[in-house]
Design an enzyme around this catalytic site. Structure first.
Site, PDB file in Angstrom:
ATOM      1  N   GLY A 208       0.842  -0.779  -0.339  1.00 15.23           N
ATOM      2  CA  GLY A 208      -0.275  -0.027   0.081  1.00 15.23           C
ATOM      3  C   GLY A 208       0.677   1.183  -0.309  1.00 15.23           C
ATOM      4  O   GLY A 208       0.542   2.155   0.286  1.00 15.23           O
ATOM      5  N   HIS A 209       2.383   0.697  -0.524  1.00 18.49           N
ATOM      6  CA  HIS A 209       2.702   2.406   0.081  1.00 18.49           C
ATOM      7  C   HIS A 209       4.037   2.435  -1.323  1.00 18.49           C
ATOM      8  O   HIS A 209       5.034   2.223  -1.361  1.00 18.49           O
ATOM      9  CB  HIS A 209       3.293   2.349   1.496  1.00 18.49           C
ATOM     10  CG  HIS A 209       4.073   3.720   1.490  1.00 18.49           C
ATOM     11  ND1 HIS A 209       5.224   4.453   1.597  1.00 18.49           N
ATOM     12  CD2 HIS A 209       3.992   4.742   2.300  1.00 18.49           C
ATOM     13  CE1 HIS A 209       5.645   5.006   2.052  1.00 18.49           C
ATOM     14  NE2 HIS A 209       5.021   5.918   2.636  1.00 18.49           N
ATOM     15  N   PHE A 210       3.780   2.989  -1.762  1.00 24.16           N
ATOM     16  CA  PHE A 210       2.196   2.787  -2.566  1.00 24.16           C
ATOM     17  C   PHE A 210       2.227   1.762  -4.041  1.00 24.16           C
ATOM     18  O   PHE A 210       3.008   1.813  -4.460  1.00 24.16           O
ATOM     19  CB  PHE A 210       2.419   4.377  -3.147  1.00 24.16           C
ATOM     20  CG  PHE A 210       2.436   5.213  -2.155  1.00 24.16           C
ATOM     21  CD1 PHE A 210       1.983   5.680  -1.384  1.00 24.16           C
ATOM     22  CD2 PHE A 210       4.065   6.009  -2.015  1.00 24.16           C
ATOM     23  CE1 PHE A 210       1.508   6.767  -0.604  1.00 24.16           C
ATOM     24  CE2 PHE A 210       4.083   7.219  -1.059  1.00 24.16           C
ATOM     25  CZ  PHE A 210       3.242   7.358  -0.342  1.00 24.16           C
TER      26      PHE A 210
END
EC number: 4.2.1.59
Length: 147
Positions: free
Chosen positions: A50-52
């Protein structure tokens, strides 16, 4: 005396485990004085989910954490040969002057350099730098307390 540590020794000395163990190898350590450690950053790191998604970047807070774990190894390795060192705790107290100079991405190897700049009683202050190659990625001063 300068020493190196492999992943098995690191795992005995730090309370962290996957996915939060952020030091892969110690190239050189002068116990209680300084350390040079490595963190290999791979695309399989759980934080990249999720990053990124389309532009994976290692979170700055985890770069700081890798510096803190390296610093902890520097002071607990002062008791090398004493297996009880793995039971010794070092608590993060504060961070000063944190700066991020470049992004860290999958495929990079972080070289973490930490030096003790002040020690009084159970409190220790470190000057930390993280590099990718010869390029400075991050720097900070970390204050910790040994328990």
């Amino acid at each position: 005396m300068t020493m190196a540590l492999d992943h098995k020794q690191i795992m005995r000395m730090l309370p962290h485990s996957y996915p939060f163990l952020l030091v892969d190898r110690v190239l050189e350590c002068i116990p209680g004085k300084s350390i040079v450690a490595l963190k290999n950053v791979t695309f399989n790191e759980p934080f990249f989910v999720g990053h990124f998604r389309d532009n994976p970047v290692m979170p700055g807070v985890l770069i700081i954490e890798s510096m803190a774990q390296s610093s902890m190894l520097c002071v607990v390795s002062d008791r090398e040969g004493d297996e009880a060192s793995g039971n010794r705790s070092v608590y993060f107290m504060s961070i000063d002057g944190a700066k991020f100079r470049r992004v860290v991405v999958p495929g990079d190897t972080l070289t973490i350099k930490s030096a003790v700049i002040h020690m009084r009683g159970t409190t220790c202050k470190f000057q930390c730098h993280a590099y990718v190659g010869d390029e400075l990625a991050s720097e900070a001063q970390i204050l910790a307390m040994m328990g």
